[in-house]
Write a protein that holds these residues in place. Structure first.
Motif, PDB file in Angstrom:
ATOM      1  N   MET A  46       0.823  -1.217   0.000  1.00 17.05           N
ATOM      2  CA  MET A  46       0.000   0.000   0.000  1.00 17.05           C
ATOM      3  C   MET A  46       0.852   1.261   0.000  1.00 17.05           C
ATOM      4  O   MET A  46       0.378   2.351   0.339  1.00 17.05           O
ATOM      5  N   ARG A 101      -8.233   1.236  -5.677  1.00 16.33           N
ATOM      6  CA  ARG A 101      -7.917  -0.095  -6.219  1.00 16.33           C
ATOM      7  C   ARG A 101      -7.190   0.010  -7.570  1.00 16.33           C
ATOM      8  O   ARG A 101      -6.244  -0.733  -7.834  1.00 16.33           O
ATOM      9  N   TYR A 151      -3.361   0.969  -6.927  1.00 12.33           N
ATOM     10  CA  TYR A 151      -2.461   0.125  -6.121  1.00 12.33           C
ATOM     11  C   TYR A 151      -2.529  -1.313  -6.628  1.00 12.33           C
ATOM     12  O   TYR A 151      -3.508  -2.010  -6.363  1.00 12.33           O
ATOM     13  N   PHE A 209      -3.698  -3.951  -4.183  1.00 13.17           N
ATOM     14  CA  PHE A 209      -4.874  -3.608  -3.369  1.00 13.17           C
ATOM     15  C   PHE A 209      -5.673  -4.853  -3.003  1.00 13.17           C
ATOM     16  O   PHE A 209      -6.044  -5.067  -1.837  1.00 13.17           O
ATOM     17  N   LEU A 265     -10.890   1.212   1.779  1.00 17.57           N
ATOM     18  CA  LEU A 265     -10.676  -0.222   1.562  1.00 17.57           C
ATOM     19  C   LEU A 265     -11.970  -0.947   1.226  1.00 17.57           C
ATOM     20  O   LEU A 265     -11.955  -2.100   0.795  1.00 17.57           O
TER      21      LEU A 265
END
Ligand SMILES: Cc1cc2nc3c(=O)[nH]c(=O)nc-3n(C[C@H](O)[C@H](O)[C@H](O)COP(=O)(O)OP(=O)(O)OC[C@H]3O[C@@H](n4cnc5c(N)ncnc54)[C@H](O)[C@@H]3O)c2cc1C
Length: 437
Positions: free
Chosen positions: A351, A404, A407, A410, A435
């Protein structure tokens, strides 16, 4: 910080909550008891550091674990240059703990008020194209998981989880011990200069690659920048520290006191901001000194502000900065705080804002009594267009769907969160937003 009356509020005064309970565990076992007790009462639990995140990432409506009493050195491995610290240890406490072993943290951010856990959990970073953020210094961590058990992550146990738990957003468990890879203690030679912005931009790549730690601040409504170039020297090099009075004069009187007055004047009479900025750049940062690394990295930030910071691929720093500058120039805003530009090496933390790419960080600030929304929204749109990833501890508006896309790991991180925290013991509104549920 928790105020009388039980209200917790962050430094930037952008988030506050009255937790149902505040606990001060003094040991790993006490953290385990707190988590088990919260679970049995059906309450959520969250550890809080120094409250220096500008986002709501540390908001703990259920049980707030204040780790002020869980600090200090657990052990040191002098041969490998590694130290294990209790999770609540503040960054400013660390140099003294490392001194007997002749060690130092390889890189730091602008200030040292944060806890080590808070700093790594949000991806706190400094500058230096050959250096990663603080979480890249983590070689092992011990967490209390949602069922109150201990999860040890090191080279021998659960090693595959290190890139997740080293920068875990507070979503995976309560960190109780953190091991850092340190380096032999070193000095930094600092050169701080006001310079024409155009010169800085034209030689940016060369400066970044030729220096150990380069950054610059641009004062909006001026064509001036303040550059900071720090060069690493062996501990045996000659020191030329700032005299305490000179440091106090620069950091507190000029850096903070005058800036406080300037911010108040600029807020009351926005048309004065360009002139104030021109004066600031002249007064600030024209000095050279050499001192222990932590004394040079860390500065004072006593004027309260709000901040947004995006990481973009290093090659996009120039176009992203140029777009930001034209937007400010074309606007009617009067921005009294500088734009800060820093650099970091790529890393493999799931992350991390620098995951898989050498990165540049562009940070914008506003005095805390001014509404940052219009400026920050505009900057955010620019940064997103250049592949930006938001700093987890600084203001942004992204949600899980947008995060998402940015990353690559993710889904792996969320899968691990689902496994370690199926009941969302460590969830809060911010984590739900970034998240997902
Ligand atoms: C004046 C100022 C200067 C700053 N300068 C920089 C800079 O130079 N570079 C940069 O990158 N950032 C910078 N920041 C941002 C700051 O470093 C981060 O927001 C950092 O997270 C703050 O640390 P903290 O201890 O206050 O953590 P908090 O804000 O209290 O908490 C942050 C997160 O860590 C989690 N956490 C804390 N302790 C634990 C634990 N034991 N276990 C699990 N999770 C835990 C919290 O739950 C929360 O999710 C600055 C902020 C301010 C206000």
């Amino acid at each position: 910080m928790t105020r009388p009356g039980g209200v917790w509020e962050n430094w930037g005064r952008t988030a506050k909550v009255r937790p149902q309970r505040v606990e001060f565990p003094r040991s790993t076992e006490a953290v385990q008891r707190s988590v088990k007790a919260a679970a049995s009462r059906g309450m959520r639990v969250k550890a809080v550091g120094a409250g220096h995140s500008f986002t709501g990432i540390a908001v703990a409506p259920g049980v707030l674990l204040d780790l002020t009493d869980l600090t200090g050195l657990v052990r040191a491995d002098r041969a490998r240059g590694r130290v294990t610290l209790r999770a609540g240890t503040r960054l400013h406490q660390i140099p003294k703990l490392l001194a007997p072993y002749g060690l130092a943290m390889p890189n730091l951010g602008d200030i040292d008020r944060q806890s080590i856990s808070g700093a790594i959990s949000t991806g706190t970073h400094g500058t230096g194209a050959a250096f990663g953020g603080i979480a890249t210094q983590v070689t092992a961590a011990t967490l209390v998981t949602a069922d109150g058990d201990l999860l040890v992550v090191d080279e021998d146990e659960n090693a595959e989880l290190l890139p997740a738990v080293a920068l875990g957003l507070g979503a995976l468990g309560i960190l109780v011990e953190i091991t850092l890879q340190c380096v032999p203690a070193f000095l930094l030679e600092a050169v701080e200069r006001p310079e024409p912005l155009q010169d800085v931009l034209d030689s940016l790549d060369a400066r970044v690659s030729a220096s150990d730690h380069f950054e610059f601040y641009w004062f909006p409504h001026t064509d001036k920048a303040m550059t900071k170039t720090n060069t690493r020297l062996p501990e045996s090099a000659v020191r030329h520290p700032l005299k305490p009075f000179g440091k106090w004069m620069d950091d507190v009187v000029v850096g903070s006191g005058a800036h406080q007055v300037a911010c108040s004047v600029g807020r009351a009479v926005p048309s004065t901001v360009p002139a104030i900025n021109r004066t600031s750049v002249r007064l600030w940062g024209n000095r050279e000194f050499t001192d222990e690394s932590h004394r040079v990295f860390a500065t004072e930030r006593s004027v309260r502000f709000r901040e947004m910071e995006y990481a973009v691929p290093a090659e996009n720093v120039r176009p992203a900065f140029d777009a930001l500058r034209s937007t400010v120039q074309d606007s009617a805003w009067r921005i009294g705080f500088p734009v800060e530009v820093r650099f970091a090496q790529q890393d493999d933390l799931w992350m991390s804002t620098a995951h898989g790419r050498a990165s540049g960080y562009i940070a914008v600030h506003r005095y805390w009594r001014e509404d940052p929304a219009e400026y920050f929204d505009a900057v955010e749109q620019i940064m997103l267009g250049f592949g930006g990833r938001p700093h987890w501890g600084k203001m942004h508006s992204l949600d899980a769907a947008t995060v998402r896309d940015r990353y690559p790991r993710f889904d792996d991180f969320v899968a691990l969160r689902d496994r370690l925290d199926p009941q969302r013991m460590f969830q809060n509104a911010y984590l739900e937003r970034v998240l997902g549920e």
